[in-house]
Design a protein around this motif. Structure first.
Motif, PDB file in Angstrom:
ATOM      1  N   THR A 101      -9.911  -1.632  21.159  1.00  0.00           N
ATOM      2  CA  THR A 101      -9.896  -1.440  22.481  1.00  0.00           C
ATOM      3  C   THR A 101      -9.241  -0.534  23.610  1.00  0.00           C
ATOM      4  OG1 THR A 101      -8.041  -2.756  23.061  1.00  0.00           O
ATOM      5  CG2 THR A 101     -10.257  -4.526  22.824  1.00  0.00           C
ATOM      6  N   ILE A 102      -9.649   0.000  23.751  1.00  0.00           N
ATOM      7  CA  ILE A 102      -9.168   1.258  25.074  1.00  0.00           C
ATOM      8  C   ILE A 102      -8.874   0.842  25.888  1.00  0.00           C
ATOM      9  CG2 ILE A 102      -9.275   3.502  26.099  1.00  0.00           C
ATOM     10  CD1 ILE A 102     -11.325   3.869  22.755  1.00  0.00           C
ATOM     11  N   LEU A 103      -7.604   0.618  26.488  1.00  0.00           N
ATOM     12  CA  LEU A 103      -6.765   0.401  28.315  1.00  0.00           C
ATOM     13  C   LEU A 103      -6.508   2.018  28.718  1.00  0.00           C
ATOM     14  CD1 LEU A 103      -7.101  -1.211  30.985  1.00  0.00           C
ATOM     15  CD2 LEU A 103      -4.489  -1.969  29.884  1.00  0.00           C
ATOM     16  N   ARG A 104      -7.390   2.474  30.073  1.00  0.00           N
ATOM     17  CA  ARG A 104      -6.558   3.532  30.738  1.00  0.00           C
ATOM     18  C   ARG A 104      -7.261   3.279  32.075  1.00  0.00           C
ATOM     19  NH1 ARG A 104     -10.866   8.024  28.556  1.00  0.00           N
ATOM     20  NH2 ARG A 104     -10.622   8.385  26.590  1.00  0.00           N
ATOM     21  N   GLN A 105      -5.499   3.726  32.432  1.00  0.00           N
ATOM     22  CA  GLN A 105      -4.987   3.476  33.318  1.00  0.00           C
ATOM     23  C   GLN A 105      -4.101   4.947  34.585  1.00  0.00           C
ATOM     24  OE1 GLN A 105      -2.189   0.043  34.135  1.00  0.00           O
ATOM     25  NE2 GLN A 105      -2.649   0.042  32.500  1.00  0.00           N
ATOM     26  N   VAL A 106      -4.523   4.839  35.617  1.00  0.00           N
ATOM     27  CA  VAL A 106      -3.369   5.763  36.373  1.00  0.00           C
ATOM     28  C   VAL A 106      -2.625   5.891  36.975  1.00  0.00           C
ATOM     29  CG1 VAL A 106      -4.116   7.581  38.461  1.00  0.00           C
ATOM     30  CG2 VAL A 106      -5.996   6.896  37.577  1.00  0.00           C
ATOM     31  N   LEU A 107      -1.329   6.175  36.460  1.00  0.00           N
ATOM     32  CA  LEU A 107      -0.026   6.150  36.897  1.00  0.00           C
ATOM     33  C   LEU A 107       0.364   6.282  38.593  1.00  0.00           C
ATOM     34  CD1 LEU A 107       1.868   6.883  33.664  1.00  0.00           C
ATOM     35  CD2 LEU A 107       0.442   4.706  34.175  1.00  0.00           C
ATOM     36  N   PRO A 108       1.484   5.638  38.746  1.00  0.00           N
ATOM     37  CA  PRO A 108       1.786   6.284  40.319  1.00  0.00           C
ATOM     38  C   PRO A 108       1.677   7.534  40.702  1.00  0.00           C
ATOM     39  CG  PRO A 108       2.701   3.768  39.327  1.00  0.00           C
ATOM     40  CD  PRO A 108       2.305   4.533  38.592  1.00  0.00           C
ATOM     41  N   GLU A 109       2.566   8.043  39.649  1.00  0.00           N
ATOM     42  CA  GLU A 109       2.723   9.903  39.482  1.00  0.00           C
ATOM     43  C   GLU A 109       1.500  10.691  39.861  1.00  0.00           C
ATOM     44  OE1 GLU A 109       3.920   8.691  35.555  1.00  0.00           O
ATOM     45  OE2 GLU A 109       3.821   7.772  37.142  1.00  0.00           O
ATOM     46  N   GLY A 110       0.170  10.032  39.144  1.00  0.00           N
ATOM     47  CA  GLY A 110      -0.646  10.887  39.175  1.00  0.00           C
ATOM     48  C   GLY A 110      -1.089  11.217  37.579  1.00  0.00           C
ATOM     49  N   ASN A 111      -0.507  11.240  36.035  1.00  0.00           N
ATOM     50  CA  ASN A 111      -0.758  11.147  34.943  1.00  0.00           C
ATOM     51  C   ASN A 111      -1.473  10.438  34.449  1.00  0.00           C
ATOM     52  OD1 ASN A 111       0.572  13.694  34.867  1.00  0.00           O
ATOM     53  ND2 ASN A 111       2.766  12.021  34.093  1.00  0.00           N
ATOM     54  N   LYS A 112      -2.252  10.181  33.463  1.00  0.00           N
ATOM     55  CA  LYS A 112      -3.054   9.356  33.272  1.00  0.00           C
ATOM     56  C   LYS A 112      -2.796   8.393  31.962  1.00  0.00           C
ATOM     57  CE  LYS A 112      -7.153  11.143  35.680  1.00  0.00           C
ATOM     58  NZ  LYS A 112      -8.309  11.881  35.082  1.00  0.00           N
ATOM     59  N   SER A 113      -2.740   6.758  31.728  1.00  0.00           N
ATOM     60  CA  SER A 113      -1.510   6.810  30.108  1.00  0.00           C
ATOM     61  C   SER A 113      -3.144   6.209  29.413  1.00  0.00           C
ATOM     62  CB  SER A 113      -1.057   5.154  30.724  1.00  0.00           C
ATOM     63  OG  SER A 113      -1.371   4.379  29.901  1.00  0.00           O
ATOM     64  N   ASN A 114      -3.214   6.342  29.144  1.00  0.00           N
ATOM     65  CA  ASN A 114      -4.538   5.720  27.223  1.00  0.00           C
ATOM     66  C   ASN A 114      -3.862   4.849  26.438  1.00  0.00           C
ATOM     67  OD1 ASN A 114      -7.280   6.282  26.326  1.00  0.00           O
ATOM     68  ND2 ASN A 114      -6.666   8.226  25.630  1.00  0.00           N
ATOM     69  N   GLN A 115      -4.168   4.007  26.128  1.00  0.00           N
ATOM     70  CA  GLN A 115      -3.845   3.525  25.263  1.00  0.00           C
ATOM     71  C   GLN A 115      -5.079   2.520  24.026  1.00  0.00           C
ATOM     72  OE1 GLN A 115      -2.897  -1.017  25.276  1.00  0.00           O
ATOM     73  NE2 GLN A 115      -1.112  -0.800  24.911  1.00  0.00           N
ATOM     74  N   MET A 116      -4.603   2.619  23.094  1.00  0.00           N
ATOM     75  CA  MET A 116      -5.472   2.255  22.029  1.00  0.00           C
ATOM     76  C   MET A 116      -4.791   1.131  21.551  1.00  0.00           C
ATOM     77  SD  MET A 116      -7.693   4.301  19.377  1.00  0.00           S
ATOM     78  CE  MET A 116      -8.521   5.623  20.326  1.00  0.00           C
ATOM     79  N   CYS A 117      -5.948   0.007  20.790  1.00  0.00           N
ATOM     80  CA  CYS A 117      -5.491  -1.120  19.989  1.00  0.00           C
ATOM     81  C   CYS A 117      -6.359  -2.010  18.899  1.00  0.00           C
ATOM     82  CB  CYS A 117      -4.995  -2.150  21.276  1.00  0.00           C
ATOM     83  SG  CYS A 117      -3.246  -2.200  22.255  1.00  0.00           S
ATOM     84  N   PHE A 118      -5.665  -1.685  17.699  1.00  0.00           N
ATOM     85  CA  PHE A 118      -6.688  -2.434  16.585  1.00  0.00           C
ATOM     86  C   PHE A 118      -6.182  -3.855  16.295  1.00  0.00           C
ATOM     87  CE2 PHE A 118      -6.778   1.061  13.883  1.00  0.00           C
ATOM     88  CZ  PHE A 118      -7.107   2.042  14.615  1.00  0.00           C
ATOM     89  N   TYR A 119      -7.088  -4.764  16.417  1.00  0.00           N
ATOM     90  CA  TYR A 119      -6.610  -5.679  16.726  1.00  0.00           C
ATOM     91  C   TYR A 119      -5.798  -6.376  14.798  1.00  0.00           C
ATOM     92  CZ  TYR A 119      -7.665 -11.461  15.990  1.00  0.00           C
ATOM     93  OH  TYR A 119      -7.144 -12.430  15.516  1.00  0.00           O
ATOM     94  N   LEU A 120      -4.955  -6.923  14.842  1.00  0.00           N
ATOM     95  CA  LEU A 120      -4.677  -7.446  13.452  1.00  0.00           C
ATOM     96  C   LEU A 120      -5.382  -8.910  12.867  1.00  0.00           C
ATOM     97  CD1 LEU A 120      -0.427  -6.513  14.633  1.00  0.00           C
ATOM     98  CD2 LEU A 120      -2.274  -5.357  12.859  1.00  0.00           C
ATOM     99  N   PRO A 121      -5.785  -8.599  11.647  1.00  0.00           N
ATOM    100  CA  PRO A 121      -6.554  -9.817  10.767  1.00  0.00           C
ATOM    101  C   PRO A 121      -5.707 -10.837  11.168  1.00  0.00           C
ATOM    102  CG  PRO A 121      -6.573  -8.128   9.801  1.00  0.00           C
ATOM    103  CD  PRO A 121      -5.002  -7.910  10.881  1.00  0.00           C
ATOM    104  N   GLN A 122      -6.093 -12.522  11.451  1.00  0.00           N
ATOM    105  CA  GLN A 122      -5.696 -14.070  11.197  1.00  0.00           C
ATOM    106  C   GLN A 122      -3.743 -13.733  10.079  1.00  0.00           C
ATOM    107  OE1 GLN A 122      -6.052 -16.118  13.789  1.00  0.00           O
ATOM    108  NE2 GLN A 122      -4.180 -16.905  13.094  1.00  0.00           N
ATOM    109  N   ALA A 123      -4.640 -13.234   9.049  1.00  0.00           N
ATOM    110  CA  ALA A 123      -3.379 -13.032   7.956  1.00  0.00           C
ATOM    111  C   ALA A 123      -2.144 -12.800   8.833  1.00  0.00           C
ATOM    112  CB  ALA A 123      -4.090 -12.607   6.592  1.00  0.00           C
ATOM    113  N   TYR A 124      -2.381 -11.470   9.710  1.00  0.00           N
ATOM    114  CA  TYR A 124      -1.467 -10.959  10.137  1.00  0.00           C
ATOM    115  C   TYR A 124      -0.350 -11.344  11.077  1.00  0.00           C
ATOM    116  CZ  TYR A 124      -2.674  -8.228   5.883  1.00  0.00           C
ATOM    117  OH  TYR A 124      -3.445  -7.842   4.370  1.00  0.00           O
ATOM    118  N   GLN A 125      -1.338 -12.010  11.876  1.00  0.00           N
ATOM    119  CA  GLN A 125      -0.976 -12.961  12.935  1.00  0.00           C
ATOM    120  C   GLN A 125       0.725 -13.757  13.060  1.00  0.00           C
ATOM    121  OE1 GLN A 125      -2.266 -12.363  16.744  1.00  0.00           O
ATOM    122  NE2 GLN A 125      -3.294 -11.289  15.886  1.00  0.00           N
TER     123      GLN A 125
END
Length: 257
Positions: free
Chosen positions: A149-173
């Motif tokens: 998943t990738i979540l992008r959003q514009v921050l109040p000061e105008g910079n852009k946040s970019n987050q990438m995530c991998f889901y952790l398998p059930q065995a590691y939750q």
């Protein structure tokens, strides 16, 4: 000398990462990226680098390159991730569906910059790839999952946040291994309700995601859906780059609680 040794160790790690890509069904694109890194590594071009080490690394890179070409020409499809994030289907509508995702742990990395770039996107991916290939306190290898998943959003000061995530398998939750590299962290994602639709093809450009999000938003509004956060959306990708048919990409809008 310490710098030279660090370069040599880094190169050896790149070869090890390529081998891991094959053993875990990773993508050719990932391996090609590492292959190019080996051939362009500063430690390989240094005059102080021993001839024996140069020969060893270039030989390894050449062999890897040949294996990559063989793999590329003999298989257009990659092994799909063995585990995907579970969800409960609430309802299927015409053109979209509503799902409930339970609380889960994801391993994430993020950047903040003035503009989004492919370079930062690659860095986020390899930050997370290092984590699942041993850059964690237990030194364990963790299977690749879907989606990313990738979540992008514009921050109040105008910079852009970019987050990438991998889901952790059930065995590691229950007790995930702690990341050992900077800017990699475990996110406890709360339960979310998403409204989404699936689309195919290679969603390589941001304009593709923006257009899909716009179309889905219009469809949801036309259907009278309420309590939806349209200010941002998740980009969910499920497939390896070399998969050419039946690709799965999704835009996720979340319900407000």
């Amino acid at each position: 000398m310490n710098i030279l040794l660090r370069n040599q160790h880094a190169n050896l790690r790149k070869v090890a990462n390529i081998r891991h890509i094959y053993s875990t069904g990773g993508t050719i694109l990932q391996a090609l990226f590492y292959h190019s890194l080996i051939l362009s590594s500063p430690g390989l071009e240094s005059n102080k680098c021993s001839r024996k080490f140069k020969a060893k690394m270039k030989s390894a890179a050449t062999c890897v390159g040949l294996l990559l070409l063989m793999k590329l020409t003999t298989s257009l499809y990659k092994v799909e991730p063995k585990e995907t994030v579970p969800y409960q289907m609430i309802k299927v509508f015409e053109g979209y569906e509503e799902r409930m995702y339970q609380p889960a742990k994801w391993v994430c990395s993020n950047t903040t910059e003035q503009t989004y770039s492919d370079k930062s996107q690659r860095k986020l991916f390899f930050n997370l790839f290092h984590y699942i290939t041993g850059a964690n306190t237990q030194g364990m290898d963790i299977p690749m999952t879907a989606p990313i998943t990738i979540l992008r959003q514009v921050l109040p000061e105008g910079n852009k946040s970019n987050q990438m995530c991998f889901y952790l398998p059930q065995a590691y939750q229950q007790a995930p291994s702690v990341p050992t590299e900077e800017n990699v962290y475990i996110e406890n994602r709360p339960a979310i309700t998403v409204l989404t639709r699936t689309f195919g093809g290679f969603a390589m450009l941001e304009s593709v995601w923006e257009n899909e999000a716009k179309d889905l938003q219009e469809k949801l509004q036309a259907a009278g859906e309420t309590n939806i956060d349209f200010s941002l959306f998740y980009r969910a990708t499920y497939d390896a780059p070399m998969k050419t048919e039946n690709r799965r990409n999704e835009v996720w809008f979340t319900r407000k609680h």
